[in-house]
Design an enzyme around this catalytic site. Structure first.
Site, PDB file in Angstrom:
ATOM      1  N   CYS A   1      -6.254   9.281  24.519  1.00  0.00           N
ATOM      2  CA  CYS A   1      -7.136   8.107  24.667  1.00  0.00           C
ATOM      3  C   CYS A   1      -7.335   7.351  23.356  1.00  0.00           C
ATOM      4  O   CYS A   1      -7.666   6.168  23.375  1.00  0.00           O
ATOM      5  CB  CYS A   1      -8.480   8.514  25.242  1.00  0.00           C
TER       6      CYS A   1
ATOM      7  N   HIS B   1     -13.086   2.446  23.676  1.00  0.00           N
ATOM      8  CA  HIS B   1     -12.333   3.124  24.733  1.00  0.00           C
ATOM      9  C   HIS B   1     -13.230   3.187  25.970  1.00  0.00           C
ATOM     10  O   HIS B   1     -14.393   3.564  25.886  1.00  0.00           O
ATOM     11  CB  HIS B   1     -11.952   4.523  24.265  1.00  0.00           C
TER      12      HIS B   1
ATOM     13  N   ASN C   1     -10.810   4.655  33.357  1.00  0.00           N
ATOM     14  CA  ASN C   1     -10.311   5.114  32.057  1.00  0.00           C
ATOM     15  C   ASN C   1      -8.779   5.052  32.077  1.00  0.00           C
ATOM     16  O   ASN C   1      -8.142   5.825  32.795  1.00  0.00           O
ATOM     17  CB  ASN C   1     -10.814   6.544  31.827  1.00  0.00           C
TER      18      ASN C   1
HETATM   19  O1  UT7 Z   1     -11.064   9.608  27.863  1.00  0.00           O
HETATM   20  C1  UT7 Z   1     -11.227  10.796  27.195  1.00  0.00           C
HETATM   21  C2  UT7 Z   1     -12.627  11.083  26.992  1.00  0.00           C
HETATM   22  N1  UT7 Z   1     -13.259  11.436  28.237  1.00  0.00           N
HETATM   23  C3  UT7 Z   1     -14.516  11.228  28.370  1.00  0.00           C
HETATM   24  O2  UT7 Z   1     -15.112  10.668  27.482  1.00  0.00           O
HETATM   25  C4  UT7 Z   1     -15.219  11.736  29.593  1.00  0.00           C
HETATM   26  C5  UT7 Z   1     -16.557  12.237  29.171  1.00  0.00           C
HETATM   27  N2  UT7 Z   1     -17.356  12.806  30.242  1.00  0.00           N
HETATM   28  C6  UT7 Z   1     -17.910  12.058  31.225  1.00  0.00           C
HETATM   29  O3  UT7 Z   1     -17.698  10.873  31.301  1.00  0.00           O
HETATM   30  C7  UT7 Z   1     -18.875  12.737  32.181  1.00  0.00           C
HETATM   31  O4  UT7 Z   1     -19.194  14.014  31.682  1.00  0.00           O
HETATM   32  C8  UT7 Z   1     -18.309  12.854  33.616  1.00  0.00           C
HETATM   33  C9  UT7 Z   1     -18.299  11.499  34.263  1.00  0.00           C
HETATM   34  C10 UT7 Z   1     -16.928  13.463  33.590  1.00  0.00           C
HETATM   35  C11 UT7 Z   1     -19.230  13.757  34.472  1.00  0.00           C
HETATM   36  O5  UT7 Z   1     -20.572  13.274  34.448  1.00  0.00           O
HETATM   37  P1  UT7 Z   1     -21.768  14.287  34.186  1.00  0.00           P
HETATM   38  O6  UT7 Z   1     -23.005  13.524  34.324  1.00  0.00           O
HETATM   39  O7  UT7 Z   1     -21.496  14.993  32.888  1.00  0.00           O
HETATM   40  O8  UT7 Z   1     -21.651  15.266  35.425  1.00  0.00           O
HETATM   41  P2  UT7 Z   1     -21.412  16.836  35.452  1.00  0.00           P
HETATM   42  O9  UT7 Z   1     -20.034  17.188  35.037  1.00  0.00           O
HETATM   43  O10 UT7 Z   1     -22.540  17.486  34.732  1.00  0.00           O
HETATM   44  O11 UT7 Z   1     -21.560  17.123  37.014  1.00  0.00           O
HETATM   45  C12 UT7 Z   1     -22.793  16.915  37.704  1.00  0.00           C
HETATM   46  C13 UT7 Z   1     -22.608  17.267  39.173  1.00  0.00           C
HETATM   47  C14 UT7 Z   1     -21.956  18.619  39.400  1.00  0.00           C
HETATM   48  O12 UT7 Z   1     -22.583  19.222  40.485  1.00  0.00           O
HETATM   49  P3  UT7 Z   1     -23.688  20.405  40.268  1.00  0.00           P
HETATM   50  O13 UT7 Z   1     -22.970  21.474  39.509  1.00  0.00           O
HETATM   51  O14 UT7 Z   1     -24.774  19.736  39.468  1.00  0.00           O
HETATM   52  O15 UT7 Z   1     -24.067  20.755  41.654  1.00  0.00           O
HETATM   53  C15 UT7 Z   1     -20.539  18.275  39.781  1.00  0.00           C
HETATM   54  O16 UT7 Z   1     -19.939  19.246  40.606  1.00  0.00           O
HETATM   55  O17 UT7 Z   1     -21.760  16.311  39.816  1.00  0.00           O
HETATM   56  C16 UT7 Z   1     -20.723  16.994  40.530  1.00  0.00           C
HETATM   57  N3  UT7 Z   1     -19.533  16.151  40.540  1.00  0.00           N
HETATM   58  C17 UT7 Z   1     -19.278  15.214  41.472  1.00  0.00           C
HETATM   59  N4  UT7 Z   1     -19.951  14.831  42.571  1.00  0.00           N
HETATM   60  C18 UT7 Z   1     -19.447  13.836  43.303  1.00  0.00           C
HETATM   61  C19 UT7 Z   1     -18.525  16.142  39.643  1.00  0.00           C
HETATM   62  N5  UT7 Z   1     -17.616  15.205  39.975  1.00  0.00           N
HETATM   63  C20 UT7 Z   1     -18.060  14.623  41.102  1.00  0.00           C
HETATM   64  C21 UT7 Z   1     -17.563  13.580  41.925  1.00  0.00           C
HETATM   65  N6  UT7 Z   1     -18.278  13.216  42.995  1.00  0.00           N
HETATM   66  N7  UT7 Z   1     -16.415  12.927  41.642  1.00  0.00           N
END
Ligand code: UT7
Length: 321
Positions: A113, A248, A278
């Site tokens: 990225c 980014h 992304n």
């Molecule tokens: O480009 C390279 C750099 N990459 C990045 O910068 C990405 C950085 N990270 C992020 O943007 C965020 O961490 C994400 C968008 C990937 C995730 O957001 P988050 O607020 O950190 O969510 P999380 O991973 O803590 O997940 C929260 C909940 C989980 O459920 P439980 O365990 O709380 O029950 C996940 O299972 O959301 C659930 N979840 C989803 N639900 C519906 C994860 N993905 C999905 C989905 N749809 N697609």
């Protein structure tokens, strides 16, 4: 202070748009979750005949036209990608051939990225060193082809596309303009937070993207804030002097948090993640080109590029247009 001048930009997207609702019909997710957690509303997905090289070539053609130049004026192509057409040769050489640039230098840069920041800095250094006179710096990806479409934690986040800029070696009239300062970093200890679980030398497969999103998020805000301050310090510029930040486009929440940490008002941050998702190495030049073409970014503006991605790698670059 003078660096390589940025003469033009271009971008390209696949034909097909995929909305969050379309994804939610196949994956256990929802438009509401994706928008709330990331800001993404849709992404473009490459179809038949569309590859990293074809998208890169289209973006490069648009950048050349914008700069008023021909393919023969280019003697360096640096292409950032993590999704090359082939393991080798470099996708940059396919683009060189497709454009009809004869001779010169063409190679790929792999920094995921932050690939565009790495490519821009390498090209600027080579131009300053006299290795070439005019460069195409391209970020191009087809991440849809390395996604695990059964993993909802990653497959909703990415899209395909390409962006390109034309750089020219510093000349007599470039004082105070062009690439003013750049900083790059890498931390290989963070490999397991964001990687692809395959490759020619390990599994002999292409593999799929794996990410521990929450941890990447945490590192991204800290690393980006630090590198932005380093570049400001090196260029002896204050955050208030920046006209535009072109980050980014990983997550609207990361963009907000980073801008807040630096005291940069949100209206100075270019955000395209809602339309493109992304697109890895393509995201910065794609966002930059979008904002130049819609009239927000203008000649003479002071623009900060920044990105962070797998490796980890991260970097920032300050450019006076
Ligand atoms: O480009 C390279 C750099 N990459 C990045 O910068 C990405 C950085 N990270 C992020 O943007 C965020 O961490 C994400 C968008 C990937 C995730 O957001 P988050 O607020 O950190 O969510 P999380 O991973 O803590 O997940 C929260 C909940 C989980 O459920 P439980 O365990 O709380 O029950 C996940 O299972 O959301 C659930 N979840 C989803 N639900 C519906 C994860 N993905 C999905 C989905 N749809 N697609």
């Amino acid at each position: 202070m003078s660096g390589s001048r940025l003469l033009g930009s271009g971008s390209a997207l696949p034909r097909r748009v995929v909305t969050n609702d379309e994804l939610a019909a196949k994956v256990d997710t929802s438009d509401e979750w994706i928008v709330e957690r990331t800001g993404i509303r849709q992404r473009y997905i490459a179809g038949e005949g569309e590859t990293t090289a074809t998208l890169a070539t289209d973006a490069a053609r648009a950048a050349l036209a914008d700069a008023g130049l021909e393919a023969r004026d280019i003697d360096l192509i640096v292409l950032a990608t993590a999704t090359p057409d082939n393991t080798f040769p470099a996708t940059a050489t396919k683009v060189q051939h497709a454009l009809g640039c004869n001779g010169g230098i063409a190679f790929d840069v792999a920094a995921v990225c932050s690939g565009f920041l790495y490519a821009l800095t390498v090209a600027d250094s080579m131009l300053r060193a006299g290795n070439a006179r005019r460069a195409l710096v391209i970020g191009a990806e087809t991440f849809s082809r390395i996604l695990d479409w059964s993993d909802r934690t990653t497959c909703v986040l990415f899209g395909d596309g390409a962006g390109a800029v034309v750089l020219e070696a510093p000349g007599e009239n470039s004082e105070g303009r062009g690439v003013l300062a750049s900083r790059l970093h890498a931390d290989g200890a963070q490999h397991d937070l964001l990687y692809v679980d395959g490759g020619p030398s390990t599994t002999q497969t292409v593999g799929h993207l794996r990410m521990k999103g929450r941890e990447v998020f945490r590192h991204a805000v800290v690393n980006l804030s630090e590198v932005l301050n380093e570049v400001l310090e090196e260029a002896k510029v204050s955050a208030e002097e920046i006209d535009w930040v072109v980050p980014h486009q990983a997550n609207a929440r990361i963009l907000d948090a980073t801008a807040k940490k630096l005291g940069i008002p949100p209206e100075k941050v270019i955000v395209t993640v809602q339309d493109h998702a992304n697109t890895s190495a393509a995201s910065v030049p794609l966002a930059f080109d979008t904002a130049r073409r819609d009239g927000r970014i203008k000649p003479g503006d002071l623009v900060m590029f920044e990105a962070m991605g797998g490796g980890f790698t991260w970097g920032a670059s300050l450019v006076r247009l």
